[in-house]
Write a protein that holds these residues in place. Sequence first.
Motif, PDB file in Angstrom:
ATOM      1  N   MET A   1       0.840  -1.197   0.000  1.00  0.00           N
ATOM      2  CA  MET A   1       0.000   0.000   0.000  1.00  0.00           C
ATOM      3  C   MET A   1       0.876   1.248   0.000  1.00  0.00           C
ATOM      4  O   MET A   1       1.667   1.444   0.932  1.00  0.00           O
ATOM      5  CB  MET A   1      -0.911   0.001   1.230  1.00  0.00           C
ATOM      6  N   PRO A   2       0.775   2.121  -1.003  1.00  0.00           N
ATOM      7  CA  PRO A   2       1.590   3.331  -1.042  1.00  0.00           C
ATOM      8  C   PRO A   2       1.160   4.326   0.035  1.00  0.00           C
ATOM      9  O   PRO A   2       0.027   4.314   0.521  1.00  0.00           O
ATOM     10  CB  PRO A   2       1.330   3.894  -2.442  1.00  0.00           C
ATOM     11  N   ILE A   3       2.090   5.204   0.369  1.00  0.00           N
ATOM     12  CA  ILE A   3       1.840   6.236   1.367  1.00  0.00           C
ATOM     13  C   ILE A   3       2.275   7.579   0.792  1.00  0.00           C
ATOM     14  O   ILE A   3       3.308   7.675   0.123  1.00  0.00           O
ATOM     15  CB  ILE A   3       2.605   5.942   2.682  1.00  0.00           C
ATOM     16  N   ILE A   4       1.485   8.616   1.039  1.00  0.00           N
ATOM     17  CA  ILE A   4       1.859   9.981   0.672  1.00  0.00           C
ATOM     18  C   ILE A   4       2.389  10.664   1.920  1.00  0.00           C
ATOM     19  O   ILE A   4       1.665  10.803   2.921  1.00  0.00           O
ATOM     20  CB  ILE A   4       0.663  10.776   0.110  1.00  0.00           C
ATOM     21  N   GLU A   5       3.654  11.096   1.883  1.00  0.00           N
ATOM     22  CA  GLU A   5       4.226  11.845   3.000  1.00  0.00           C
ATOM     23  C   GLU A   5       4.169  13.330   2.665  1.00  0.00           C
ATOM     24  O   GLU A   5       4.746  13.777   1.663  1.00  0.00           O
ATOM     25  CB  GLU A   5       5.661  11.415   3.262  1.00  0.00           C
ATOM     26  N   VAL A   6       3.472  14.096   3.469  1.00  0.00           N
ATOM     27  CA  VAL A   6       3.259  15.527   3.232  1.00  0.00           C
ATOM     28  C   VAL A   6       4.189  16.324   4.132  1.00  0.00           C
ATOM     29  O   VAL A   6       4.226  16.107   5.351  1.00  0.00           O
ATOM     30  CB  VAL A   6       1.789  15.920   3.506  1.00  0.00           C
ATOM     31  N   ASN A   7       4.936  17.251   3.544  1.00  0.00           N
ATOM     32  CA  ASN A   7       5.861  18.099   4.301  1.00  0.00           C
ATOM     33  C   ASN A   7       5.537  19.552   4.004  1.00  0.00           C
ATOM     34  O   ASN A   7       5.659  20.012   2.869  1.00  0.00           O
ATOM     35  CB  ASN A   7       7.310  17.787   3.916  1.00  0.00           C
ATOM     36  N   SER A   8       5.105  20.275   5.036  1.00  0.00           N
ATOM     37  CA  SER A   8       4.752  21.687   4.874  1.00  0.00           C
ATOM     38  C   SER A   8       5.282  22.470   6.060  1.00  0.00           C
ATOM     39  O   SER A   8       4.933  22.187   7.209  1.00  0.00           O
ATOM     40  CB  SER A   8       3.229  21.832   4.778  1.00  0.00           C
ATOM     41  N   ASP A   9       6.175  23.425   5.776  1.00  0.00           N
ATOM     42  CA  ASP A   9       6.774  24.265   6.825  1.00  0.00           C
ATOM     43  C   ASP A   9       7.424  23.431   7.928  1.00  0.00           C
ATOM     44  O   ASP A   9       7.353  23.759   9.115  1.00  0.00           O
ATOM     45  CB  ASP A   9       5.722  25.193   7.449  1.00  0.00           C
ATOM     46  N   GLY A  10       8.045  22.324   7.550  1.00  0.00           N
ATOM     47  CA  GLY A  10       8.745  21.486   8.510  1.00  0.00           C
ATOM     48  C   GLY A  10       7.868  20.480   9.217  1.00  0.00           C
ATOM     49  O   GLY A  10       8.375  19.631   9.962  1.00  0.00           O
ATOM     50  N   ASN A  11       6.559  20.568   9.031  1.00  0.00           N
ATOM     51  CA  ASN A  11       5.642  19.617   9.651  1.00  0.00           C
ATOM     52  C   ASN A  11       5.356  18.484   8.674  1.00  0.00           C
ATOM     53  O   ASN A  11       5.016  18.724   7.509  1.00  0.00           O
ATOM     54  CB  ASN A  11       4.332  20.306  10.049  1.00  0.00           C
ATOM     55  N   THR A  12       5.503  17.251   9.159  1.00  0.00           N
ATOM     56  CA  THR A  12       5.361  16.088   8.295  1.00  0.00           C
ATOM     57  C   THR A  12       4.276  15.158   8.816  1.00  0.00           C
ATOM     58  O   THR A  12       4.196  14.907  10.024  1.00  0.00           O
ATOM     59  CB  THR A  12       6.690  15.308   8.204  1.00  0.00           C
ATOM     60  N   HIS A  13       3.421  14.691   7.910  1.00  0.00           N
ATOM     61  CA  HIS A  13       2.463  13.647   8.267  1.00  0.00           C
ATOM     62  C   HIS A  13       2.255  12.748   7.053  1.00  0.00           C
ATOM     63  O   HIS A  13       2.596  13.122   5.921  1.00  0.00           O
ATOM     64  CB  HIS A  13       1.128  14.226   8.743  1.00  0.00           C
ATOM     65  N   ARG A  14       1.709  11.560   7.285  1.00  0.00           N
ATOM     66  CA  ARG A  14       1.555  10.576   6.226  1.00  0.00           C
ATOM     67  C   ARG A  14       0.094  10.177   6.077  1.00  0.00           C
ATOM     68  O   ARG A  14      -0.637  10.071   7.064  1.00  0.00           O
ATOM     69  CB  ARG A  14       2.405   9.333   6.510  1.00  0.00           C
ATOM     70  N   VAL A  15      -0.281   9.944   4.815  1.00  0.00           N
ATOM     71  CA  VAL A  15      -1.647   9.535   4.506  1.00  0.00           C
ATOM     72  C   VAL A  15      -1.580   8.303   3.614  1.00  0.00           C
ATOM     73  O   VAL A  15      -0.883   8.307   2.593  1.00  0.00           O
ATOM     74  CB  VAL A  15      -2.426  10.655   3.794  1.00  0.00           C
ATOM     75  N   ALA A  16      -2.267   7.240   3.987  1.00  0.00           N
ATOM     76  CA  ALA A  16      -2.273   6.012   3.190  1.00  0.00           C
ATOM     77  C   ALA A  16      -3.087   6.227   1.922  1.00  0.00           C
ATOM     78  O   ALA A  16      -4.159   6.833   1.944  1.00  0.00           O
ATOM     79  CB  ALA A  16      -2.838   4.861   3.998  1.00  0.00           C
ATOM     80  N   LEU A  17      -2.550   5.745   0.806  1.00  0.00           N
ATOM     81  CA  LEU A  17      -3.229   5.875  -0.476  1.00  0.00           C
ATOM     82  C   LEU A  17      -3.908   4.545  -0.794  1.00  0.00           C
ATOM     83  O   LEU A  17      -3.304   3.617  -1.332  1.00  0.00           O
ATOM     84  CB  LEU A  17      -2.233   6.241  -1.585  1.00  0.00           C
ATOM     85  N   LEU A  18      -5.168   4.428  -0.439  1.00  0.00           N
ATOM     86  CA  LEU A  18      -5.915   3.216  -0.687  1.00  0.00           C
ATOM     87  C   LEU A  18      -6.449   3.228  -2.116  1.00  0.00           C
ATOM     88  O   LEU A  18      -6.313   4.198  -2.849  1.00  0.00           O
ATOM     89  CB  LEU A  18      -7.081   3.103   0.314  1.00  0.00           C
ATOM     90  N   SER A  19      -7.040   2.137  -2.525  1.00  0.00           N
ATOM     91  CA  SER A  19      -7.600   2.064  -3.868  1.00  0.00           C
ATOM     92  C   SER A  19      -8.677   3.130  -4.015  1.00  0.00           C
ATOM     93  O   SER A  19      -9.564   3.271  -3.179  1.00  0.00           O
ATOM     94  CB  SER A  19      -8.190   0.678  -4.123  1.00  0.00           C
ATOM     95  N   GLY A  20      -8.603   3.922  -5.052  1.00  0.00           N
ATOM     96  CA  GLY A  20      -9.542   5.009  -5.256  1.00  0.00           C
ATOM     97  C   GLY A  20      -8.810   6.302  -5.484  1.00  0.00           C
ATOM     98  O   GLY A  20      -7.724   6.325  -6.063  1.00  0.00           O
ATOM     99  N   THR A  21      -9.375   7.419  -5.036  1.00  0.00           N
ATOM    100  CA  THR A  21      -8.819   8.744  -5.309  1.00  0.00           C
ATOM    101  C   THR A  21      -8.569   9.489  -4.019  1.00  0.00           C
ATOM    102  O   THR A  21      -9.366   9.433  -3.073  1.00  0.00           O
ATOM    103  CB  THR A  21      -9.786   9.554  -6.200  1.00  0.00           C
ATOM    104  N   LEU A  22      -7.445  10.204  -3.974  1.00  0.00           N
ATOM    105  CA  LEU A  22      -7.058  11.017  -2.819  1.00  0.00           C
ATOM    106  C   LEU A  22      -6.950  12.460  -3.305  1.00  0.00           C
ATOM    107  O   LEU A  22      -6.098  12.777  -4.136  1.00  0.00           O
ATOM    108  CB  LEU A  22      -5.730  10.531  -2.254  1.00  0.00           C
ATOM    109  N   SER A  23      -7.818  13.341  -2.814  1.00  0.00           N
ATOM    110  CA  SER A  23      -7.840  14.731  -3.283  1.00  0.00           C
ATOM    111  C   SER A  23      -6.923  15.602  -2.440  1.00  0.00           C
ATOM    112  O   SER A  23      -6.735  15.371  -1.248  1.00  0.00           O
ATOM    113  CB  SER A  23      -9.271  15.284  -3.241  1.00  0.00           C
TER     114      SER A  23
END
Length: 581
Positions: A1-23
Motif C-alpha cells: 500500500m503506497p503512502i503519501i508523506e506531506v511536508n509543509s513548513d517542517g511539519n510532516t504527516h503521512r496519509v495512506a493511499l488506498l484504492s480510489g482517489t485522494l484529493s
Amino acid sequence: MPIIEVNSDGNTHRVALLSGTLSVGRHKDNDIIVDDTLASRRHCVFTFDRGRVILKDLDSHNGTYLGRNRVAEAVVSFGDVVRIGKTTLQLIPDEIQVDTPRHPMPTAEIILDDEPEAPLAARPSAHKAAEGLSSTASSARTAGLGPLTRQLAPIIQASLSCPTVKGAPNSPEDIRLLDRQSNAVQIDSQSNSRPAEALQAYRQLLYAAFRTRATDIHLEPKGEVYQIRFRIDGLLHTVGDVSPKLGVTILNIVKVLCEQDIAKKAVVQEGSFSVELATRRVDFRVSMTPSIHGQKLALRILDKTSVPDRFEDLGMDVEAVQEVRRVCGQDAGLVIVAGPTGSGKTTTLYTALKGIDARGRNIVTIEDPVEYQLESATQISIDAGKGITFATVLSTVMRQDPDVILVGEIRDKDTAQMAMQAAMTGHLVLTTVHARDSVSIIFRLLDLGVERYLVANAVSMTISQRLVRKLCDHCKRPYRPEARLLSTLGLEGRGVERLFAEVGCARCMNTGFHGRLALFEMLAFSPQIRDVILTTPTIKQIRAAAGEWMFRTLRTSGLAKAMAGLTTVDEVERVASDSSL
C-alpha cells in the motif's frame, strides 16, 4: 500500500493511499489539506489503480510539479516528489520485501568490532538526492529494514517501470557472488549479524545498479557516513549512505571477493571479481584508494551485453561506418581512437573486433586490464609490476603470427613505434591514445618522439569520440529555437524548425535521458595528409589537407543528432563546444 508523506513548513504527516482517489487542496473537504497560499481550493488528485499511482492536476492556478516539471497528468513512482508551492508530497512504500541469499556457498570470515550499531536516527546523514533522481533516504526508513535497502527502494521501484539493461536480475537473490577464481563466496552470517547485514546490503547495492543501468558504483567515506553514488548515463547520482561500520564491512566483502588482505587500509588496492546472473556472468573491476576518512571504493561494471555489435548502434552515421569497415577490412593499417577516460574508446575497438572474421584471422588483444572477454580472441593482461608492459608483450605477440592486434593504449615511444612497425609489416593494429581530437592524435605521436615517416606511413585513420546522453523517447519535448540560438550554433539558414529538450518521466527516473550515444570525428589518411605530416605541419595545414573529412567534427556530429531529436544542444556543447576550432 503506497503512502503519501506531506511536508509543509517542517511539519510532516503521512496519509495512506488506498484504492480510489485522494484529493489535495486548500479546501477542508480534501483528503489532504494543503495550507499553502499557492495551492488552489481543489488542486490535484492521486489515484491508485491496478498497482499504479496517477497524479492529475485539477487546472490549478499555480500548477502541480513533479520534480522540476509542471505536469497535467503523470504516473508517480516511489521516491517521486510532488510540489505545490512550498509544500512537498512524496510517494513512499509502506513495506519493502527484503531478499535473502538462496545459493549454498563456501564461507569466508570477516573480523569486525562487536560494538553495536548506533540507531539510524541518531546518525547524521550526508545523503542528498541528486538532481533528477528522487530518493527517500529519511522518509522511507521503516523499522526492521536495513538502512541501505530502505534508501535504494525508491529508485528500484522506479526502475521497475523503466526499460532496463537486457538480462537485469529480477531480485537480489538472483545475484551469485564469485571471487576472482570464479568460486562462489558467501559471508558466514551465523557468528555475527553485521556481516549478514553487510552482505544483504551489498547484494541490494548490485541489484539496484543493474536495474538502473549504472556503469560505476562509488562508496566514499565522508567522515560520519559512507556516501554511495551511481554513475548513470555518464553522470554521478547520490543514492544513499551507510554508517562507517557498515561501509567498512562492505569494503571487506569486496576484498574477500578480490582475495585481498582486509587488514590493509592505507594502500592502493586493485582487483576483480564476478557475479553470476540467471543468463550470464558480469565482471567487476575494483579500485580502492586511501583518503583522509578511510578507503574509497570504485567498482566498474563490465557487462558484455552493453557492448554493441554494430557501429550504427554506437551512433556512427552510415558514411562513417562504411569508411571504418573499409579500413578494418584491410590486411594492414593502424586505427587510433582518442578521447577522455570513459568516452567509450574500448567499446568502439571491441565493436570493430566483432566485425572481423575471426575464423580466418588470428586476433590478439593486449590490455590493462582486460575489460571484456572475447571468445574469438587471445587476450593478454599487462602487469607492469612483473615487467609485463605493452611494449614487451607486443614484441612477443609479433612472433605469434597475429593478423589483428588490439593494443589497449599507447603511452610511450616504444609502444607507439612497435605498433606502427606492426602496421607497416602486414598487421591490422587498433589502439587508443589520449588526445583532444583526431588531428591532435598526430601531434601526440610526434610529442612521444615517433619519427614523422612512421606516422605518415603507418596510420590509416584517427578517430575522436565523446559520449552524450540520449533523450528519453517517452517524454522529450520539442520547441522552436530562437534565431539567436541558431546563429550561435551556426545553423541559420538550415531550415531548423524545432529542437528537443529533456522533461523527465517515470521511465527515465525523471532525468529526461535514457542511455548514451557517441559523437565521432574521423580523419582518414590520404596522400595529401601524409605529405603534410612529413613536413613541419600545423593544425591548419592538416585540416586543409583533410578536405571534406574535417567537416565531420565532433560538434557537427553532435548538432546533427540534436536536430534529429536524439540529444540536446546543451549536451553537445558540454562535450564538444571547442571541437570545431
